[in-house]
Design a protein around this motif. Structure first.
Motif, PDB file in Angstrom:
ATOM      1  N   UNK A  76       0.866  -1.173  -0.111  1.00 23.34           N
ATOM      2  CA  UNK A  76      -0.105   0.047   0.019  1.00 23.34           C
ATOM      3  C   UNK A  76       0.791   1.151   0.140  1.00 23.34           C
ATOM      4  N   UNK A  77       2.177   0.955  -0.320  1.00 21.18           N
ATOM      5  CA  UNK A  77       3.110   2.329  -0.420  1.00 21.18           C
ATOM      6  C   UNK A  77       2.526   3.348  -1.353  1.00 21.18           C
ATOM      7  N   UNK A  78       2.325   4.567  -0.847  1.00 19.29           N
ATOM      8  CA  UNK A  78       1.798   5.565  -1.817  1.00 19.29           C
ATOM      9  C   UNK A  78       2.761   6.758  -1.642  1.00 19.29           C
ATOM     10  N   UNK A  79       2.677   7.640  -2.616  1.00 21.77           N
ATOM     11  CA  UNK A  79       3.631   8.815  -2.657  1.00 21.77           C
ATOM     12  C   UNK A  79       3.010   9.705  -1.101  1.00 21.77           C
ATOM     13  N   UNK A  80       1.784   9.732  -0.714  1.00 24.27           N
ATOM     14  CA  UNK A  80       1.536  10.754   0.185  1.00 24.27           C
ATOM     15  C   UNK A  80       1.492   9.915   1.581  1.00 24.27           C
ATOM     16  N   UNK A  81       2.167  10.265   2.371  1.00 29.05           N
ATOM     17  CA  UNK A  81       2.298   9.284   3.741  1.00 29.05           C
ATOM     18  C   UNK A  81       0.997   9.197   4.327  1.00 29.05           C
ATOM     19  N   UNK A  82       0.083  10.169   4.386  1.00 22.69           N
ATOM     20  CA  UNK A  82      -1.263   9.911   4.939  1.00 22.69           C
ATOM     21  C   UNK A  82      -2.209   8.811   4.435  1.00 22.69           C
ATOM     22  N   UNK A 126      10.417   2.091   9.375  1.00 25.88           N
ATOM     23  CA  UNK A 126      11.490   2.411   8.450  1.00 25.88           C
ATOM     24  C   UNK A 126      10.506   3.011   7.219  1.00 25.88           C
ATOM     25  N   UNK A 127       9.425   2.202   6.780  1.00 21.33           N
ATOM     26  CA  UNK A 127       8.471   2.895   5.643  1.00 21.33           C
ATOM     27  C   UNK A 127       8.018   4.364   5.931  1.00 21.33           C
ATOM     28  N   UNK A 128       7.610   4.482   6.932  1.00 25.11           N
ATOM     29  CA  UNK A 128       6.973   5.683   7.519  1.00 25.11           C
ATOM     30  C   UNK A 128       7.993   6.948   7.370  1.00 25.11           C
ATOM     31  N   UNK A 129       8.964   6.676   8.104  1.00 25.36           N
ATOM     32  CA  UNK A 129      10.086   7.847   8.080  1.00 25.36           C
ATOM     33  C   UNK A 129      10.589   7.940   6.795  1.00 25.36           C
ATOM     34  N   UNK A 135       8.239  13.309   1.814  1.00 22.91           N
ATOM     35  CA  UNK A 135       7.252  14.304   1.944  1.00 22.91           C
ATOM     36  C   UNK A 135       7.816  15.689   2.134  1.00 22.91           C
ATOM     37  N   UNK A 136       8.787  15.839   3.289  1.00 22.72           N
ATOM     38  CA  UNK A 136       9.495  16.878   3.578  1.00 22.72           C
ATOM     39  C   UNK A 136      10.404  17.327   2.387  1.00 22.72           C
ATOM     40  N   UNK A 137      11.030  16.697   1.472  1.00 24.26           N
ATOM     41  CA  UNK A 137      11.610  17.162   0.495  1.00 24.26           C
ATOM     42  C   UNK A 137      10.732  17.834  -0.588  1.00 24.26           C
ATOM     43  N   UNK A 138       9.598  17.136  -0.616  1.00 20.26           N
ATOM     44  CA  UNK A 138       8.479  17.969  -1.761  1.00 20.26           C
ATOM     45  C   UNK A 138       7.758  19.130  -1.194  1.00 20.26           C
ATOM     46  N   UNK A 181      -9.266   9.489  11.026  1.00 25.33           N
ATOM     47  CA  UNK A 181      -7.869   9.188  11.056  1.00 25.33           C
ATOM     48  C   UNK A 181      -7.186  10.118   9.937  1.00 25.33           C
ATOM     49  N   UNK A 182      -7.562  10.260   8.838  1.00 19.91           N
ATOM     50  CA  UNK A 182      -6.986  10.786   7.746  1.00 19.91           C
ATOM     51  C   UNK A 182      -6.745  12.490   8.219  1.00 19.91           C
ATOM     52  N   UNK A 183      -7.935  12.816   8.701  1.00 16.70           N
ATOM     53  CA  UNK A 183      -8.068  14.158   9.187  1.00 16.70           C
ATOM     54  C   UNK A 183      -6.787  14.509  10.485  1.00 16.70           C
ATOM     55  N   UNK A 184      -6.660  13.664  11.311  1.00 19.97           N
ATOM     56  CA  UNK A 184      -5.687  13.615  12.255  1.00 19.97           C
ATOM     57  C   UNK A 184      -4.406  13.676  11.659  1.00 19.97           C
ATOM     58  N   UNK A 185      -4.062  12.712  10.923  1.00 12.30           N
ATOM     59  CA  UNK A 185      -2.749  12.740  10.424  1.00 12.30           C
ATOM     60  C   UNK A 185      -2.536  13.954   9.277  1.00 12.30           C
ATOM     61  N   UNK A 186      -3.387  14.228   8.722  1.00 11.45           N
ATOM     62  CA  UNK A 186      -3.291  15.303   7.843  1.00 11.45           C
ATOM     63  C   UNK A 186      -2.911  16.755   8.762  1.00 11.45           C
ATOM     64  N   UNK A 187      -3.559  16.882   9.834  1.00 10.99           N
ATOM     65  CA  UNK A 187      -3.226  18.005  10.649  1.00 10.99           C
ATOM     66  C   UNK A 187      -1.839  17.914  11.372  1.00 10.99           C
ATOM     67  N   UNK A 188      -1.394  16.695  11.514  1.00 15.01           N
ATOM     68  CA  UNK A 188      -0.232  16.345  12.296  1.00 15.01           C
ATOM     69  C   UNK A 188       1.178  16.409  11.250  1.00 15.01           C
ATOM     70  N   UNK A 189       0.881  16.094  10.058  1.00 15.33           N
ATOM     71  CA  UNK A 189       2.173  15.861   9.240  1.00 15.33           C
ATOM     72  C   UNK A 189       2.309  17.235   8.485  1.00 15.33           C
ATOM     73  N   UNK A 190       1.160  17.794   7.868  1.00 10.89           N
ATOM     74  CA  UNK A 190       1.163  18.894   6.760  1.00 10.89           C
ATOM     75  C   UNK A 190       1.816  20.229   7.460  1.00 10.89           C
ATOM     76  N   UNK A 191       2.542  20.963   6.473  1.00 10.91           N
ATOM     77  CA  UNK A 191       3.018  21.960   6.922  1.00 10.91           C
ATOM     78  C   UNK A 191       2.172  23.130   7.362  1.00 10.91           C
TER      79      UNK A 191
END
Length: 191
Positions: A76-82, A126-129, A135-138, A181-191
């Motif tokens: 299920x690897x995707x470009x977007x971590x969330x 390791x995968x999440x990191x 995601x940070x690089x982009x 869960x998506x909303x929680x993670x969006x709020x946590x990881x997004x700039x």
């Protein structure tokens, strides 16, 4: 940090056949009722062949869980971590081995929840990191150390994986909780 002691690999002849047989046994009768004798019979191997590499069913099932969970999350690897994490939660929740263990032998998961990380945790971290760093690089993930961020994401995802079914009823579905869960993670990881 502790990983499981047994890691299936090329040093173990017949590892895939043994793990496939263990999977079939666990799906049929659960972990507690599975024996290494049953696994050996199903794999077409002697008990001693199995005992040389796995001292007991729990060690064998630990390797089986590692194989199964890492295969699911790799798929299920995707470009977007969330998106990837939420998809991973959904995929694990639907996985037949996961469902069987949660329904019949949930105590098997307890050490991995309160005592130690397993090999699947290490692989997922390791995968999440890696996804967070990309995601940070982009510019899609906020700056910060990816190691603690990955652990926070995994802890959050793990709680939704394990406990979300207890929070459903006619007013709130698993889909609703996955959206939260998506909303929680969006709020946590997004700039």
């Amino acid at each position: 940090m502790t990983s499981i002691r047994h890691n299936p690999g090329p040093q173990r002849p017949h590892a895939d056949a043994v793990l496939d047989a263990a999977r079939a046994c666990v799906l049929a009768v659960g972990v507690r009722r599975t024996t290494l004798t049953d696994v050996a019979r199903r794999a077409g191997l002697s008990r001693m062949t199995i005992y040389r590499h796995w001292p007991d069913v729990r060690a064998l099932v630990a390797d089986l869980m590692t194989r199964e969970w890492t295969a699911v999350t790799a798929g299920v690897r995707a470009e977007d971590p969330v998106e990837a994490v939420v998809a991973g939660v959904r995929a694990l929740r639907a996985h037949p081995l996961w469902r069987k263990i949660v329904e019949v032998d949930p105590e098997l998961l307890l050490p991995y929840l309160i005592d130690r990380r397993g090999a699947s945790h290490e692989a997922m971290l390791a995968t999440i990191e890696e996804m967070l760093a990309a995601g940070q690089a982009s510019g899609r993930v906020r700056p910060g150390r990816t190691a603690p961020m990955a652990r926070a994401v995994l802890l959050t995802a793990q709680s939704f994986l394990l406990s979300a079914p207890t929070m459903t009823d006619p007013a709130v579905s698993l889909g609703d909780l996955d959206a939260e869960l998506t909303a929680l993670l969006e709020g946590y990881v997004r700039p």
